[in-house]
Scaffold this active site. Structure first.
Site, PDB file in Angstrom:
ATOM      1  N   CYS A 136       0.852  -1.199   0.000  1.00 30.12           N
ATOM      2  CA  CYS A 136       0.000   0.000   0.000  1.00 30.12           C
ATOM      3  C   CYS A 136       0.887   1.248   0.000  1.00 30.12           C
ATOM      4  CB  CYS A 136      -0.964  -0.039   1.177  1.00 30.12           C
ATOM      5  SG  CYS A 136      -2.179   1.295   1.154  1.00 30.12           S
ATOM      6  N   ASP A 192      -9.693  -4.032  -6.153  1.00 27.44           N
ATOM      7  CA  ASP A 192      -9.121  -3.046  -5.231  1.00 27.44           C
ATOM      8  C   ASP A 192      -9.860  -1.716  -5.385  1.00 27.44           C
ATOM      9  OD1 ASP A 192      -7.488  -1.225  -3.825  1.00 27.44           O
ATOM     10  OD2 ASP A 192      -5.679  -2.375  -4.285  1.00 27.44           O
ATOM     11  N   HIS A 223      -8.000  -4.777  -1.838  1.00 27.13           N
ATOM     12  CA  HIS A 223      -6.794  -4.162  -1.286  1.00 27.13           C
ATOM     13  C   HIS A 223      -6.380  -4.871   0.005  1.00 27.13           C
ATOM     14  CE1 HIS A 223      -4.086  -0.692  -1.388  1.00 27.13           C
ATOM     15  NE2 HIS A 223      -4.163  -0.669  -0.068  1.00 27.13           N
TER      16      HIS A 223
END
Length: 263
Positions: A136, A192, A223
């Protein structure tokens, strides 16, 4: 067969001029000359998930280090992977996002370089074999780090904002793709909600355009799917919607291949 070796872990300080960066270090206990991997955190700090990943990498025969990328903003900050906030709770997310929005590109880039310099001081590190992995926020940071000549291998997991931002700089990070020197593997979830399909396709197109040695992996996942790798260790976390055991396991095999072939 996946190799695991005995490791030791400790907290260390990485010095960047007057700044002392807290970092978690895991390394083989045996003597030798090892490649090194820098592990870049999510917005939740160097939490138990990131420490687990750092240890997992060290167990494969690397010196692994996870520097605190919020050192200037929130020293000691970590959230996630506890029964209290379940990793990606709204409260943890909002606090992590608050700090994330204060990050500056040049400061982070300087901290990356300081971490590389620290690794080069360790007698068991082969300074020609340094790589990174990030998730991330850390996936974006890993993409940034890939532009440095010292970085031979990069695993960037669902890096947010690569195509649109660069932490206060006018030029988005994707525009620096041509500077990537080593091999980069990128990992995305097709569902995502943070990193869109359009974004990951743009990243792949840019890597192809500049003939960067790369592979792009896409999974039917959302995600944060790699956290599924540790479901067995955190049973209270097992039903979180982000986690995908199959995607995480396959991605880990790709990461092993990347590091084995380049570090």
């Amino acid at each position: 067969m996946q190799m695991t070796i005995e490791i030791s872990t400790t907290y260390v300080k990485v010095f960047n001029n007057d700044l002392e960066i807290d970092a978690y270090l895991a390394q083989p206990v045996s003597q030798g000359n090892f490649g090194a991997v820098i592990v870049f955190q999510e917005i939740f700090g160097v939490n138990s998930n990131i420490r687990d990943i750092t240890e997992l990498i060290a167990q494969q025969g690397y010196v692994a280090i996870a520097p605190a990328m919020y050192q200037r903003i929130a020293p000691g900050f970590e959230r996630g992977f506890s029964e209290k906030d379940l990793g990606y709770s709204p409260e943890a997310y909002q606090l992590g996002l608050q700090y994330y929005q204060q990050v500056k590109y040049q400061e982070i880039f300087s901290d990356i370089q300081a971490t590389i310099a620290y690794l080069k001081t360790l007698p068991n590190v082969d300074s020609d074999r340094i790589g990174t992995i990030g998730f991330c926020f850390g996936g974006h940071v890993a993409y940034m780090a890939a532009t440095l000549p010292d970085i031979k291998a990069t695993a960037s997991f669902y890096g947010g904002g690569i195509t649109t931002s660069s932490y206060g700089e006018e030029t988005p990070t994707i525009d620096r793709t041509s500077e990537i020197k080593g091999t980069i593997y990128t990992f995305f979830g097709t569902r995502d909600a943070i990193v869109s399909q359009e974004e990951n396709q743009k990243i792949e197109a840019e890597l192809k355009k500049h003939q960067i040695n790369h592979r792009v992996f896409r999974y039917d996942a959302v995600h944060g799917f790699f956290a599924g790798f540790f479901i067995d260790k955190y049973p209270f976390f097992a039903h979180h919607p982000s986690l995908n055991r199959e995607a995480a396991a396959d991605a880990w095999q790709q990461v092993l291949e990347l590091f084995q072939n380049n570090l």
